[in-house]
Design a protein around this motif. Structure first.
Motif, PDB file in Angstrom:
ATOM      1  N   VAL A  44     -37.741 -29.080  -4.023  1.00  0.00           N
ATOM      2  CA  VAL A  44     -37.913 -27.683  -3.637  1.00  0.00           C
ATOM      3  C   VAL A  44     -39.170 -27.128  -4.302  1.00  0.00           C
ATOM      4  O   VAL A  44     -39.363 -27.294  -5.501  1.00  0.00           O
ATOM      5  CB  VAL A  44     -36.674 -26.856  -4.066  1.00  0.00           C
ATOM      6  N   CYS A  76     -34.454 -24.529   2.833  1.00  0.00           N
ATOM      7  CA  CYS A  76     -34.915 -25.887   2.582  1.00  0.00           C
ATOM      8  C   CYS A  76     -35.818 -26.340   3.724  1.00  0.00           C
ATOM      9  O   CYS A  76     -35.444 -26.230   4.893  1.00  0.00           O
ATOM     10  CB  CYS A  76     -33.718 -26.836   2.447  1.00  0.00           C
ATOM     11  N   ALA A 118     -40.445 -22.178  -0.805  1.00  0.00           N
ATOM     12  CA  ALA A 118     -39.166 -22.218  -0.098  1.00  0.00           C
ATOM     13  C   ALA A 118     -38.369 -20.931  -0.326  1.00  0.00           C
ATOM     14  O   ALA A 118     -37.304 -20.748   0.252  1.00  0.00           O
ATOM     15  CB  ALA A 118     -38.336 -23.416  -0.548  1.00  0.00           C
ATOM     16  N   GLU A 146     -36.574 -29.330   4.407  1.00  0.00           N
ATOM     17  CA  GLU A 146     -36.106 -30.612   4.942  1.00  0.00           C
ATOM     18  C   GLU A 146     -34.892 -30.463   5.853  1.00  0.00           C
ATOM     19  O   GLU A 146     -34.888 -30.961   6.964  1.00  0.00           O
ATOM     20  CB  GLU A 146     -35.778 -31.584   3.805  1.00  0.00           C
ATOM     21  N   CYS A 199     -32.719 -29.419  -3.458  1.00  0.00           N
ATOM     22  CA  CYS A 199     -31.751 -28.841  -2.528  1.00  0.00           C
ATOM     23  C   CYS A 199     -30.361 -29.431  -2.794  1.00  0.00           C
ATOM     24  O   CYS A 199     -30.207 -30.652  -2.849  1.00  0.00           O
ATOM     25  CB  CYS A 199     -32.172 -29.124  -1.087  1.00  0.00           C
ATOM     26  N   LEU A 255     -32.702 -24.691  -8.494  1.00  0.00           N
ATOM     27  CA  LEU A 255     -33.134 -25.374  -7.269  1.00  0.00           C
ATOM     28  C   LEU A 255     -34.513 -26.006  -7.457  1.00  0.00           C
ATOM     29  O   LEU A 255     -34.753 -27.130  -7.004  1.00  0.00           O
ATOM     30  CB  LEU A 255     -33.164 -24.397  -6.086  1.00  0.00           C
TER      31      LEU A 255
END
Length: 52
Positions: A41, A12, A45, A14, A34, A29
């Motif tokens: 997402v 992720c 990623a 973030e 996430c 996802l």
């Protein structure tokens, strides 16, 4: 059609959560975000697609 035997590493962007997922989990996802922080997402990623 995605090969459900392929595995990807998800990271992720973030929260930094990292885990391996299969193709169906990858699709979930991408659709839902996430599971830890709910961030959106993107396909970038996921890395390291390998046959299992």
């Amino acid at each position: 059609m995605a090969d459900s035997r392929r595995e990807y590493e998800f990271v992720c962007t973030e929260c930094g959560q990292r885990f391996e997922v299969n193709a169906s989990m990858r699709d979930a996802l991408l659709e839902r975000g996430c599971p830890v922080c709910t961030a959106t997402v993107a396909t970038d990623a996921f890395t390291g697609a390998t046959p299992s």
